[in-house]
Design a protein around this motif. Structure first.
Motif: not given
Length: 166
Positions: A106, A108-110, A132, A134
């Motif tokens: 999914n 995420s900002e990771e 990332k 997105t």
């Protein structure tokens, strides 16, 4: 008469099935069934099908590992995106499908590192190093070995493969 028609109408609505999220395999390929859940698919409960909206168009897309009809070896990873068609992502005639798994990642900002950024090999010019997620994306792995992530590219109108291990 109304008393009979209403229950029949309600029952027919609940009894309807949808072909949405079902892949029509190309010639020579098939979708897995319960008899195919053996070896690593059984041991790790490894998924071979995921459903999500990979290109954020509001419609469900299906990614699935297909099996060769004529051999216990060989796989094809495809994504069916409805009106956009099917996108073949990986294919190999020597690997058993049960040694592979896909997983939904999914957004995420990771910040992820590619395999070259991690030092598995020297990064080529233009090769993705950090990224990332997105859009919902597909992690595709040879179980207990190499993994790649497939991310939809709006610019290219196709998936971009990013190795994250070797």
């Amino acid at each position: 008469m109304k008393c009979i028609i209403l229950p029949i109408l309600i029952l027919s609505l609940f009894g309807c099935t949808s072909n949405q999220n079902k892949i029509t395999p190309p010639d020579g390929w098939r979708v897995s069934d319960k008899e195919d859940v053996v070896d690593d698919w059984a041991r790790y409960n490894a998924p071979n099908k995921i459903v999500s909206d990979f290109n954020n168009d509001g419609k469900s897309d299906t990614a699935q590992i297909l099996l060769k009809k004529s051999s216990p070896k060989g796989f094809k990873l495809i994504v069916d995106m409805g009106d956009l068609g099917q996108f073949p992502l990986e294919e190999n005639d020597e690997i058993t499908p049960q040694s592979l798994a896909i997983e939904l990642l999914n957004p995420s900002e990771e910040v992820w590192e590619s395999a070259c950024e991690k030092g598995y090999w020297d990064c080529e010019s233009g090769e993705i190093r950090n990224f990332k997620i997105t859009n919902p994306s597909i992690q595709f792995c040879l179980i207990e070995s190499a993994c790649s992530i497939f991310i939809w590219s709006d610019r290219n109108r196709n998936f971009t493969r990013i190795p994250i291990s070797d």
